[in-house]
Design a protein around this motif. Structure first.
Motif, PDB file in Angstrom:
ATOM      1  N   PHE A 237      -8.167  -6.245  13.010  1.00  0.00           N
ATOM      2  CA  PHE A 237      -8.416  -5.916  11.610  1.00  0.00           C
ATOM      3  C   PHE A 237      -9.446  -4.784  11.482  1.00  0.00           C
ATOM      4  N   ALA A 238     -10.400  -4.725  12.396  1.00  0.00           N
ATOM      5  CA  ALA A 238     -11.371  -3.622  12.370  1.00  0.00           C
ATOM      6  C   ALA A 238     -10.674  -2.284  12.627  1.00  0.00           C
ATOM      7  N   VAL A 239      -9.778  -2.264  13.609  1.00  0.00           N
ATOM      8  CA  VAL A 239      -9.029  -1.036  13.895  1.00  0.00           C
ATOM      9  C   VAL A 239      -8.102  -0.695  12.728  1.00  0.00           C
ATOM     10  N   LEU A 240      -7.449  -1.713  12.157  1.00  0.00           N
ATOM     11  CA  LEU A 240      -6.566  -1.480  11.016  1.00  0.00           C
ATOM     12  C   LEU A 240      -7.330  -0.897   9.835  1.00  0.00           C
ATOM     13  N   ALA A 241      -8.524  -1.432   9.559  1.00  0.00           N
ATOM     14  CA  ALA A 241      -9.329  -0.919   8.446  1.00  0.00           C
ATOM     15  C   ALA A 241      -9.761   0.522   8.688  1.00  0.00           C
ATOM     16  N   SER A 242     -10.019   0.864   9.944  1.00  0.00           N
ATOM     17  CA  SER A 242     -10.458   2.231  10.246  1.00  0.00           C
ATOM     18  C   SER A 242      -9.320   3.238  10.160  1.00  0.00           C
ATOM     19  N   THR A 243      -8.069   2.785  10.292  1.00  0.00           N
ATOM     20  CA  THR A 243      -6.938   3.715  10.241  1.00  0.00           C
ATOM     21  C   THR A 243      -6.363   3.871   8.835  1.00  0.00           C
ATOM     22  N   VAL A 244      -6.757   3.002   7.910  1.00  0.00           N
ATOM     23  CA  VAL A 244      -6.224   3.094   6.546  1.00  0.00           C
ATOM     24  C   VAL A 244      -6.559   4.440   5.914  1.00  0.00           C
ATOM     25  N   ALA A 245      -7.688   5.015   6.277  1.00  0.00           N
ATOM     26  CA  ALA A 245      -8.092   6.300   5.701  1.00  0.00           C
ATOM     27  C   ALA A 245      -7.109   7.420   6.033  1.00  0.00           C
ATOM     28  N   PHE A 246      -6.336   7.268   7.111  1.00  0.00           N
ATOM     29  CA  PHE A 246      -5.381   8.304   7.510  1.00  0.00           C
ATOM     30  C   PHE A 246      -3.990   8.064   6.912  1.00  0.00           C
ATOM     31  N   TRP A 247      -3.801   6.948   6.237  1.00  0.00           N
ATOM     32  CA  TRP A 247      -2.476   6.645   5.705  1.00  0.00           C
ATOM     33  C   TRP A 247      -1.987   7.630   4.653  1.00  0.00           C
ATOM     34  N   PRO A 248      -2.809   8.053   3.686  1.00  0.00           N
ATOM     35  CA  PRO A 248      -2.277   9.000   2.685  1.00  0.00           C
ATOM     36  C   PRO A 248      -1.694  10.258   3.306  1.00  0.00           C
ATOM     37  N   TRP A 249      -2.385  10.823   4.277  1.00  0.00           N
ATOM     38  CA  TRP A 249      -1.872  12.025   4.941  1.00  0.00           C
ATOM     39  C   TRP A 249      -0.588  11.707   5.694  1.00  0.00           C
ATOM     40  N   MET A 250      -0.553  10.596   6.393  1.00  0.00           N
ATOM     41  CA  MET A 250       0.619  10.245   7.197  1.00  0.00           C
ATOM     42  C   MET A 250       1.812   9.912   6.312  1.00  0.00           C
ATOM     43  N   PHE A 251       1.589   9.128   5.264  1.00  0.00           N
ATOM     44  CA  PHE A 251       2.691   8.749   4.391  1.00  0.00           C
ATOM     45  C   PHE A 251       3.236   9.963   3.646  1.00  0.00           C
ATOM     46  N   GLU A 252       2.357  10.842   3.184  1.00  0.00           N
ATOM     47  CA  GLU A 252       2.824  12.034   2.481  1.00  0.00           C
ATOM     48  C   GLU A 252       3.697  12.891   3.388  1.00  0.00           C
ATOM     49  N   ARG A 253       3.301  13.008   4.640  1.00  0.00           N
ATOM     50  CA  ARG A 253       4.101  13.799   5.598  1.00  0.00           C
ATOM     51  C   ARG A 253       5.488  13.199   5.779  1.00  0.00           C
TER      52      ARG A 253
ATOM     53  N   ILE B  34       0.838  -1.205   0.000  1.00  0.00           N
ATOM     54  CA  ILE B  34       0.000   0.000   0.000  1.00  0.00           C
ATOM     55  C   ILE B  34       0.871   1.253   0.000  1.00  0.00           C
ATOM     56  N   ALA B  35       1.953   1.237   0.785  1.00  0.00           N
ATOM     57  CA  ALA B  35       2.843   2.395   0.833  1.00  0.00           C
ATOM     58  C   ALA B  35       3.492   2.643  -0.525  1.00  0.00           C
ATOM     59  N   LEU B  36       3.879   1.584  -1.214  1.00  0.00           N
ATOM     60  CA  LEU B  36       4.492   1.744  -2.533  1.00  0.00           C
ATOM     61  C   LEU B  36       3.496   2.290  -3.547  1.00  0.00           C
ATOM     62  N   LEU B  37       2.240   1.835  -3.486  1.00  0.00           N
ATOM     63  CA  LEU B  37       1.216   2.366  -4.390  1.00  0.00           C
ATOM     64  C   LEU B  37       0.961   3.849  -4.120  1.00  0.00           C
ATOM     65  N   MET B  38       0.920   4.232  -2.852  1.00  0.00           N
ATOM     66  CA  MET B  38       0.750   5.648  -2.519  1.00  0.00           C
ATOM     67  C   MET B  38       1.974   6.460  -2.923  1.00  0.00           C
TER      68      MET B  38
ATOM     69  N   VAL C 222       7.896   6.177  12.552  1.00  0.00           N
ATOM     70  CA  VAL C 222       6.941   5.747  11.522  1.00  0.00           C
ATOM     71  C   VAL C 222       6.265   4.445  11.940  1.00  0.00           C
ATOM     72  N   ALA C 223       7.064   3.487  12.435  1.00  0.00           N
ATOM     73  CA  ALA C 223       6.502   2.215  12.866  1.00  0.00           C
ATOM     74  C   ALA C 223       5.528   2.390  14.017  1.00  0.00           C
ATOM     75  N   LEU C 224       5.868   3.279  14.954  1.00  0.00           N
ATOM     76  CA  LEU C 224       4.990   3.501  16.105  1.00  0.00           C
ATOM     77  C   LEU C 224       3.668   4.124  15.686  1.00  0.00           C
ATOM     78  N   GLU C 225       3.710   5.084  14.777  1.00  0.00           N
ATOM     79  CA  GLU C 225       2.474   5.727  14.323  1.00  0.00           C
ATOM     80  C   GLU C 225       1.561   4.728  13.622  1.00  0.00           C
ATOM     81  N   ILE C 226       2.135   3.785  12.896  1.00  0.00           N
ATOM     82  CA  ILE C 226       1.325   2.810  12.174  1.00  0.00           C
ATOM     83  C   ILE C 226       0.761   1.750  13.108  1.00  0.00           C
ATOM     84  N   ALA C 227       1.601   1.261  14.025  1.00  0.00           N
ATOM     85  CA  ALA C 227       1.208   0.124  14.845  1.00  0.00           C
ATOM     86  C   ALA C 227       0.472   0.512  16.118  1.00  0.00           C
TER      87      ALA C 227
END
Length: 256
Positions: free
Chosen positions: A225-241, A131-135, A181-186
């Motif tokens: 997995f429910a929590v992971l799915a709910s946080t995916v929406a914030f990944w573009p902003w976090m990865f771009e930063r 997902i990170a590579l696609l973004m 980065v790892a802490l923010e994701i996990a």
């Protein structure tokens, strides 16, 4: 009468530019991916060298200068590697966060071969890195990396990189950002699984007859997995930063 510049005067800057491009391509995400054949990487290196040489010719060694020695070539390689490594550290942090999440969800035994590192890693970590590579591609960060490489010849002309030295303390500080980065994701999944473990432990102590061990893994997996799915929406902003921060870090390391 002005003497004609020798052939070495033209080859020297080309070698310096090619060495920096080669080092940059070694660690750059996607373009330096292990799945890309070496022949394609060689063509990319040659193509970028040809495209960048006219841009940096003004700052390259003047005609009549001798061929670059091993120290000059090594300096250019290190500069390119530093630029690519700063961005690669972001991907390593993403993979580390995915590995932690996979371990928390009980997927530590279900491993895949990561095509980038050629090492076994959890399926969740591979998912995060994909997902990170696609973004990374969707945000055109690979284009920004090429632009940063071209800008590096302005403040660090070709053939002068050996004077920079290796900024070891700054590199260690940049590597420490991988853990952030790892802490923010996990962190969200880790918090959810920790609360789940505490709740299941409390239920197990109060009602020993309940089969907590049988349902514990399923509950943790579904909740994680429910929590992971709910946080995916914030990944573009976090990865771009983090991508932009890595670009800035690479340039700060090369400017003194």
């Amino acid at each position: 009468m002005t003497p004609e510049p020798s052939l070495a005067a033209y080859i020297a800057p080309i070698m310096c530019v090619g060495a920096r491009v080669s080092g940059w391509l070694t660690f750059t995400p996607f373009l330096g991916h292990a799945a890309i054949p070496p022949s394609v990487k060689a063509i990319l290196t040659l193509g970028l060298t040809v495209l960048l040489y006219p841009v940096v010719a003004a700052g390259a060694p003047a005609p009549g200068s001798p061929m670059p020695g091993p120290l000059v070539i090594a300096g250019e390689l290190v500069v390119g590697m530093i630029m690519g490594l700063c961005m690669q550290l972001v991907f390593e942090g993403i993979q580390l966060g995915g590995t932690v999440i996979g371990t928390q969800l009980g997927f530590s035994m279900a491993n895949l071969i990561d095509p980038m590192s050629q090492m076994e890693t959890t399926v969740v970590a591979v998912f995060h890195q994909t997902i990170a590579l696609l973004m990374f591609l969707q945000m055109d960060v690979h284009h920004s990396l090429v632009q940063a490489l071209a800008r590096s010849f302005r403040y660090l002309p070709a053939g002068t990189a050996f004077r920079l030295g290796v900024p070891a303390p700054q590199l260690l500080h940049a590597a420490a950002g991988m853990w952030l980065v790892a802490l923010e994701i996990a962190a969200p999944v880790m918090l959810a699984t920790m609360l789940t473990d505490m709740t299941l432990a409390f239920i197990s102590r109060t009602s020993p007859q309940l089969p907590v061990m049988l349902v514990g893994f399923s509950v943790k997996g579904m909740l994680g997995f429910a929590v992971l799915a709910s946080t995916v929406a914030f990944w573009p902003w976090m990865f771009e930063r983090h991508f932009l921060a890595a670009l800035g870090t690479a340039e700060r390391l090369l400017v003194k």
